[in-house]
Design a protein around this motif. Structure first.
Motif, PDB file in Angstrom:
ATOM      1  N   VAL A  91     160.048  41.410  91.702  1.00 54.20           N
ATOM      2  CA  VAL A  91     159.656  42.774  91.856  1.00 54.20           C
ATOM      3  C   VAL A  91     159.872  43.398  90.380  1.00 54.20           C
ATOM      4  CG1 VAL A  91     160.408  43.341  94.001  1.00 54.20           C
ATOM      5  CG2 VAL A  91     162.054  43.379  92.524  1.00 54.20           C
ATOM      6  N   GLU A  92     159.845  42.378  89.328  1.00 55.12           N
ATOM      7  CA  GLU A  92     160.079  42.657  88.043  1.00 55.12           C
ATOM      8  C   GLU A  92     158.986  43.862  87.270  1.00 55.12           C
ATOM      9  OE1 GLU A  92     161.935  39.407  85.314  1.00 55.12           O
ATOM     10  OE2 GLU A  92     160.299  38.711  86.420  1.00 55.12           O
ATOM     11  N   HIS A  93     157.787  43.771  88.003  1.00 54.83           N
ATOM     12  CA  HIS A  93     156.770  44.839  87.745  1.00 54.83           C
ATOM     13  C   HIS A  93     156.891  46.200  88.129  1.00 54.83           C
ATOM     14  CE1 HIS A  93     155.923  43.148  91.764  1.00 54.83           C
ATOM     15  NE2 HIS A  93     155.002  44.332  91.801  1.00 54.83           N
ATOM     16  N   GLN A 120     157.144  53.802  96.851  1.00 52.48           N
ATOM     17  CA  GLN A 120     156.061  53.164  97.718  1.00 52.48           C
ATOM     18  C   GLN A 120     156.196  51.827  97.252  1.00 52.48           C
ATOM     19  OE1 GLN A 120     154.892  54.825 100.494  1.00 52.48           O
ATOM     20  NE2 GLN A 120     154.742  52.549 100.998  1.00 52.48           N
ATOM     21  N   ALA A 121     155.912  51.253  96.197  1.00 56.50           N
ATOM     22  CA  ALA A 121     155.944  49.960  95.903  1.00 56.50           C
ATOM     23  C   ALA A 121     157.237  49.432  96.167  1.00 56.50           C
ATOM     24  CB  ALA A 121     155.704  49.858  94.476  1.00 56.50           C
ATOM     25  N   VAL A 133     160.104  45.960 100.604  1.00 54.25           N
ATOM     26  CA  VAL A 133     161.238  45.641 101.679  1.00 54.25           C
ATOM     27  C   VAL A 133     160.517  45.380 103.015  1.00 54.25           C
ATOM     28  CG1 VAL A 133     162.982  47.085 102.869  1.00 54.25           C
ATOM     29  CG2 VAL A 133     162.907  47.158 100.415  1.00 54.25           C
ATOM     30  N   ILE A 134     159.401  46.151 103.271  1.00 57.87           N
ATOM     31  CA  ILE A 134     158.704  45.925 104.712  1.00 57.87           C
ATOM     32  C   ILE A 134     158.463  44.351 104.545  1.00 57.87           C
ATOM     33  CG2 ILE A 134     156.464  46.444 105.782  1.00 57.87           C
ATOM     34  CD1 ILE A 134     156.828  49.433 104.643  1.00 57.87           C
ATOM     35  N   SER A 168     162.631  56.290 101.072  1.00 55.70           N
ATOM     36  CA  SER A 168     161.639  55.283 101.276  1.00 55.70           C
ATOM     37  C   SER A 168     162.120  54.122 101.995  1.00 55.70           C
ATOM     38  CB  SER A 168     161.466  54.761  99.841  1.00 55.70           C
ATOM     39  OG  SER A 168     160.488  55.950  99.197  1.00 55.70           O
ATOM     40  N   LEU A 169     163.522  53.800 101.726  1.00 55.31           N
ATOM     41  CA  LEU A 169     164.002  52.652 102.547  1.00 55.31           C
ATOM     42  C   LEU A 169     164.334  52.932 103.966  1.00 55.31           C
ATOM     43  CD1 LEU A 169     166.803  51.779  99.620  1.00 55.31           C
ATOM     44  CD2 LEU A 169     164.759  50.642 100.153  1.00 55.31           C
TER      45      LEU A 169
END
Length: 281
Positions: free
Chosen positions: A50-52, A59-60, A65-66, A148-149
């Motif tokens: 997830v560094e980006h 949302q990203a 997480v999903i 979001s979480l």
């Protein structure tokens, strides 16, 4: 901290029913990781790079997480841990005069506002303040991130439809401190260092309370590196102390055994996790 639906002391896990598998979902700076609890150890099950992703790309974050949550067995209890990139921390100087909860909240929000500017507007804050303490740790989290979480884990769905059950949500540093208190800490340890993925959080602790904090210390991966960094980091925290320093280093990720030399008498290192069953997604 940030307990769903129930109260509880900060930084303490709820114990889910014994029949439920327990998992830990950790949101780090470089990776989101899914760990399975095996006694007092964690076994890495899956990870996502997830560094980006920026801190405000909610949302990203939810999408990653999903994806990880899909690897959980139905009905699993999961503990959510959030590193300081997503849940910043700060040490407040509160003085000896007792403060109200509103005063502590205002002080914490002011401190985060000084550091993060307008981005801190509307953040939710929790602290470990006890009246009469001269210092208190404060953690902050964006309301958008929390929303979001909740959506990603399906927490707003009716209970029968939920795939997972959130057993707790905590800053990773606070959780790691809990894991080693009593079991790993020894009389004389005066520094606790937790190795996040892109920084080290270093805290000077006395009688279970934080007296000084370096929330963005250098990346440290060995006892020797920690011992070498302590004097300069102590000075940056405003402490003038005589060495040698006693310290406990803690990491979730395991590092190659050759890095964890045990020749530094003043420093010990505790690794919570193992990657023996990692499955990249």
């Amino acid at each position: 901290m940030w307990r769903p639906e129930q109260g509880g002391k900060p930084w303490r896990d709820w114990l889910p029913p014994a029949r439920t598998s327990r998992y830990v979902l950790r949101l780090g700076q470089a990776q989101f990781q899914l760990w399975q609890v095996a006694g007092r150890r964690l076994i890495l099950q899956a990870s996502r790079s997830v560094e980006h992703i920026g801190y405000n790309q909610f949302q990203a974050i939810a999408n990653e997480v999903i994806t990880l949550a899909q690897a959980l067995p139905a009905g699993s209890g999961v503990q959510l841990l959030i590193d300081s990139k997503w849940m910043p921390l700060s040490l407040l100087t509160t003085g000896r005069a007792p403060l109200s909860n509103a005063q502590v909240q205002a002080l914490a929000l002011h401190r985060f506002g000084q550091t993060y500017g307008e981005n801190a507007r509307g953040w939710q804050v929790q602290t470990n303040y006890v009246k009469g303490d001269a210092h208190a740790l404060a953690f902050a989290c964006s309301a958008q991130l929390l929303s979001s979480l909740r959506q990603a884990l399906g927490l707003d769905m009716p209970s029968p439809s939920r795939r997972t059950r959130l057993t707790g949500m905590q800053p990773t540093f606070g959780w790691a401190w809990d894991q080693v208190q009593g079991r790993e800490a020894r009389s004389g340890d005066d520094w606790l260092m937790f190795a996040e993925q892109d920084r080290s959080i270093m805290a000077r602790i006395a009688k279970g309370r934080v007296l000084a904090l370096q929330p963005a210390g250098p990346i440290l991966r060995t006892p020797a590196q920690l011992a070498s960094a302590l004097p300069s980091q102590a000075r940056r925290c405003g402490l003038i102390e005589e060495g040698p320093y006693q310290a406990l280093g803690v990491s979730l990720e395991p590092y190659p055994n050759r890095l964890l030399d045990t020749t530094v008498a003043e420093v010990r290192w505790h690794v919570i996790g193992t990657n023996e069953s990692e499955t990249p997604l």
